[in-house]
Design an enzyme around this catalytic site. Sequence first.
Site, PDB file in Angstrom:
ATOM      1  N   CYS A 237       0.808  -1.223   0.000  1.00 65.05           N
ATOM      2  CA  CYS A 237       0.000   0.000   0.000  1.00 65.05           C
ATOM      3  C   CYS A 237       0.840   1.270   0.000  1.00 65.05           C
ATOM      4  O   CYS A 237       0.347   2.336  -0.371  1.00 65.05           O
ATOM      5  CB  CYS A 237      -0.928   0.015   1.212  1.00 65.05           C
TER       6      CYS A 237
ATOM      7  N   GLN B 194      -4.630  -9.273   6.120  1.00 66.73           N
ATOM      8  CA  GLN B 194      -4.687  -7.972   6.761  1.00 66.73           C
ATOM      9  C   GLN B 194      -5.959  -7.769   7.577  1.00 66.73           C
ATOM     10  O   GLN B 194      -5.956  -7.066   8.593  1.00 66.73           O
ATOM     11  CB  GLN B 194      -4.555  -6.864   5.713  1.00 66.73           C
TER      12      GLN B 194
ATOM     13  N   SER C  39     -10.963   0.227   4.339  1.00 70.02           N
ATOM     14  CA  SER C  39     -10.745   1.054   3.148  1.00 70.02           C
ATOM     15  C   SER C  39     -11.523   0.477   1.971  1.00 70.02           C
ATOM     16  O   SER C  39     -11.742  -0.729   1.870  1.00 70.02           O
ATOM     17  CB  SER C  39      -9.257   1.121   2.820  1.00 70.02           C
TER      18      SER C  39
ATOM     19  N   HIS D 264      -9.103   3.648  -1.480  1.00 67.39           N
ATOM     20  CA  HIS D 264      -7.699   3.242  -1.336  1.00 67.39           C
ATOM     21  C   HIS D 264      -7.254   2.515  -2.600  1.00 67.39           C
ATOM     22  O   HIS D 264      -7.235   1.280  -2.647  1.00 67.39           O
ATOM     23  CB  HIS D 264      -7.584   2.339  -0.115  1.00 67.39           C
TER      24      HIS D 264
ATOM     25  N   CYS E  66       0.499   2.067   6.494  1.00 69.89           N
ATOM     26  CA  CYS E  66       0.761   0.671   6.834  1.00 69.89           C
ATOM     27  C   CYS E  66       0.812  -0.136   5.549  1.00 69.89           C
ATOM     28  O   CYS E  66       0.192   0.232   4.543  1.00 69.89           O
ATOM     29  CB  CYS E  66      -0.307   0.128   7.782  1.00 69.89           C
TER      30      CYS E  66
ATOM     31  N   GLY F 225       1.337  -4.261   3.662  1.00 73.73           N
ATOM     32  CA  GLY F 225       1.320  -5.702   3.791  1.00 73.73           C
ATOM     33  C   GLY F 225       2.692  -6.271   4.117  1.00 73.73           C
ATOM     34  O   GLY F 225       3.702  -5.794   3.616  1.00 73.73           O
TER      35      GLY F 225
END
Length: 382
Positions: free
Chosen positions: A89, A149, A235, A336, A366, A368
């Site tokens: 991300c 996640q 998101s 996102h 943040c 992965g």
Amino acid sequence: MREVVIVEAVRTPVGKRNGGLAGVHPVDLSAHVLGALAERSGIDPEVIDDVIWGCVSQVGDQSSNVGRYSVLAAGWPESIPGVTINRACGSSQQAIDFAVQAVMSGQQDVVVAGGVEVMSRVPLGAARASGAPYGPRALGRYDGFAFNQGISAEKIAQKWGFDRTAVDEFSSVSHGRAAAAQDAGAFESEIVAVTTEDGVVSADEGIRRGTTAEKLAKLKPAFDENGVIHAGNSSQISDGAAALLITTPEKAAELGLTPLVRYVAGAVVGSDPVLMLTGPIPATDKVLAKAGVALADVGVFEVNEAFAPVPMAWLAETGADPALLNPLGGAIALGHPLGGSGAVLMTRMINHMRGNGIRYGLQTMCEGGGTANATLVELASH
């Protein structure tokens, strides 16, 4: 080391899944913001040394080096290279950092950084669909944890004691702030509209007006039937792209460009890959320490809302002013688009800083696998 500034930043609207941007190829969407970047800055693309582009799911329409083909699609000189990077991300935030490092070191003078993701065309997880990306040794190290996640977000909520009501209230605030910002025209100057076969897309599509914690309470948990994470406090799957122009103050003056912000410091950290999404906490500490800037001196924080517990835990640990956290809403409301999000957030934050005379802005994502980027910029007028 040379001083580095960002002299232009533009983004597309963020389209909702299967929304207004779904029919646009990722390379063409990228080319659109590259063209807008050149047009708004007035720069001749000939002077650009490189294009560093973030993209997460590099398969299908997003395979074969989106960054390079975006340069060609934009009609820019064939002599301009392009590269595509993946730090999950944080890909386009890392693209910004790599561009800064190239300019700061003197290896290059003018670099474009940004990213794209059209998740309507290349679904989340598409790159993992036909393989086992983590491998037996990584899985074995963490007792077979699937590196999911959503499960990590549940673990964060449990560790910090966030109940369903708390995460849903945070999410409703995100929508409320985003709606208020959109109504006030806060995004208009940074957005470049996209003309498609079905019409013109000129505004972010994901905002759900009138969202309340009571309405969100009706949604079923997505990862644990007794958990707190669901589609409404996560998101949104989205489409979008953004681009920023990075150089030195001296080169900017030579080219007739006006700096928007000065790059102060950047940091990237690794963190527990099971909790996975807590990296923004140590990344914030690290970038502030590098910059010699106190948390209290920062006037806006963009902490990506991958899931509501992520910025909530960050807020609990840092003690930052909640009013300064994602003041225009975040990814829960605005979406996102994975590989484009870092550049979208930076564009949004720079615009907010300029509009409100805010000296320092801090962005953190943040990512992965348990990593996180943090970047601190300073308004150029200071």
